[in-house]
Write a protein that holds these residues in place. Structure first.
Motif, PDB file in Angstrom:
ATOM      1  N   ILE A 203       0.840  -1.201   0.000  1.00 51.30           N
ATOM      2  CA  ILE A 203       0.000   0.000   0.000  1.00 51.30           C
ATOM      3  C   ILE A 203       0.875   1.251   0.000  1.00 51.30           C
ATOM      4  CG2 ILE A 203      -1.588   1.373   1.415  1.00 51.30           C
ATOM      5  CD1 ILE A 203      -2.861  -1.305   2.303  1.00 51.30           C
ATOM      6  N   ALA A 204       1.925   1.238   0.810  1.00 52.32           N
ATOM      7  CA  ALA A 204       2.823   2.391   0.893  1.00 52.32           C
ATOM      8  C   ALA A 204       3.529   2.641  -0.429  1.00 52.32           C
ATOM      9  CB  ALA A 204       3.851   2.165   2.001  1.00 52.32           C
ATOM     10  N   LEU A 205       3.992   1.585  -1.065  1.00 53.77           N
ATOM     11  CA  LEU A 205       4.731   1.727  -2.322  1.00 53.77           C
ATOM     12  C   LEU A 205       3.850   2.284  -3.434  1.00 53.77           C
ATOM     13  CD1 LEU A 205       6.694  -1.618  -2.106  1.00 53.77           C
ATOM     14  CD2 LEU A 205       7.753   0.645  -2.256  1.00 53.77           C
ATOM     15  N   VAL A 206       2.608   1.825  -3.489  1.00 51.55           N
ATOM     16  CA  VAL A 206       1.705   2.294  -4.546  1.00 51.55           C
ATOM     17  C   VAL A 206       1.174   3.693  -4.224  1.00 51.55           C
ATOM     18  CG1 VAL A 206      -0.390   1.755  -5.860  1.00 51.55           C
ATOM     19  CG2 VAL A 206       1.109  -0.082  -5.114  1.00 51.55           C
ATOM     20  N   SER A 207       1.184   4.058  -2.945  1.00 47.68           N
ATOM     21  CA  SER A 207       0.742   5.401  -2.554  1.00 47.68           C
ATOM     22  C   SER A 207       1.784   6.458  -2.893  1.00 47.68           C
ATOM     23  CB  SER A 207       0.467   5.450  -1.044  1.00 47.68           C
ATOM     24  OG  SER A 207      -0.554   4.563  -0.686  1.00 47.68           O
ATOM     25  N   GLY A 208       3.050   6.061  -2.916  1.00 47.38           N
ATOM     26  CA  GLY A 208       4.123   7.025  -3.120  1.00 47.38           C
ATOM     27  C   GLY A 208       4.266   7.459  -4.564  1.00 47.38           C
ATOM     28  N   GLU A 209       5.152   8.413  -4.749  1.00 51.34           N
ATOM     29  CA  GLU A 209       5.467   8.873  -6.096  1.00 51.34           C
ATOM     30  C   GLU A 209       6.638   8.056  -6.625  1.00 51.34           C
ATOM     31  OE1 GLU A 209       3.743  11.056  -7.715  1.00 51.34           O
ATOM     32  OE2 GLU A 209       2.454  11.699  -6.061  1.00 51.34           O
TER      33      GLU A 209
END
Length: 251
Positions: A203-209
């Motif tokens: 989730i964190a990786l896909v949320s980031g730029e």
């Protein structure tokens, strides 16, 4: 004001119900075990709200004041954010599968000749264990893993044994990877969890730029879909557990 969730009388009834025919000493042993479990839950409860306060922007001084202790005391007891990064009690809140994911990402980076773990390596690492929630969520979304790896410009990572947290210190981490660790912590808090799993990392990786978000966007997948799939998979696992418990309890 709501009543306290576990009145003293209910705790007594609970201990006595564990071994109804037992004597006072057996009840005492059960009481000690129950009290320890209560203490562990109390620590987890306070830690959860400390984490939420930190995410909201509260300082350690403010948190200490709210708890009636010094800033130094509360920092010593609760170092959640720092423990997620490779320093201090490194990766202490990561689940075994999450640690396996980080180690798999490290091996993938090394095999590619890269000097540090970057976000795409970590994304591939979260999928190394097919039974991890990250992989299960993407299967629920019918993601073609081979196509995803092509979008990430990286090969699949291989899962290994659960590494000791300290062994993960040997890897170097890019700023994007470190940011993902912090965002995974925030994702866990939003979901009401006090641990970091492969699902929170994803989730964190896909949320980031950056490259990981773009790779998923190219497949038509955004963070909202992934979070919904994670929630669905967690609900599915809970349902299976309840069915097993019901089977063995005769319900």
């Amino acid at each position: 004001m709501a009543s306290f969730p576990a009145p003293f009388s209910k705790l007594i009834e609970y201990v006595q119900s564990l071994h109804p025919e037992a004597g006072p000493l057996e009840h005492l042993m059960d009481a000690v075990i129950t009290a320890q479990a209560q203490n562990d839950q109390s620590d987890a409860l306070i830690g959860y709200f400390v984490d939420q306060a930190r995410v909201s922007g509260a300082s350690w001084s403010q948190i200490g004041a709210a708890m009636g202790v010094t800033k130094q005391a509360v920092q010593k007891r609760f170092t959640a954010g720092d423990e997620l990064l490779p320093k201090g009690k490194a990766f202490s809140r990561f689940t075994p599968r999450a640690r396996i994911a980080v180690a798999a990402a490290g091996r993938l980076a090394e095999s590619a000749g890269d000097v540090m773990i970057d976000a795409p390596h970590l994304a591939a690492g979260t999928l190394a264990d097919p039974e991890g929630l990250a992989a299960r969520a993407l299967r629920l979304l019918e993601i073609d893993f081979d196509q995803l790896y092509r979008e990430l410009s990286i090969g699949p990572a291989s899962a290994g044994d659960d590494p000791e947290p300290s062994t993960l210190l040997r890897f170097q981490y890019s700023s994007a990877c470190r940011e993902a660790f912090k965002d995974a912590f925030k994702a866990a808090i939003r979901l009401g969890h006090n641990y970091i799993g492969t699902e929170h990392l994803l989730i964190a990786l896909v949320s980031g730029e950056g490259a990981v978000r773009q790779a998923f966007a190219n497949l038509g997948i955004g963070v909202d879909l992934i979070q919904s799939a994670v929630t669905a998979e967690i609900a599915n696992l809970v349902l299976k557990l309840k069915r097993v418990e019901g089977k063995y309890s005769g319900e």
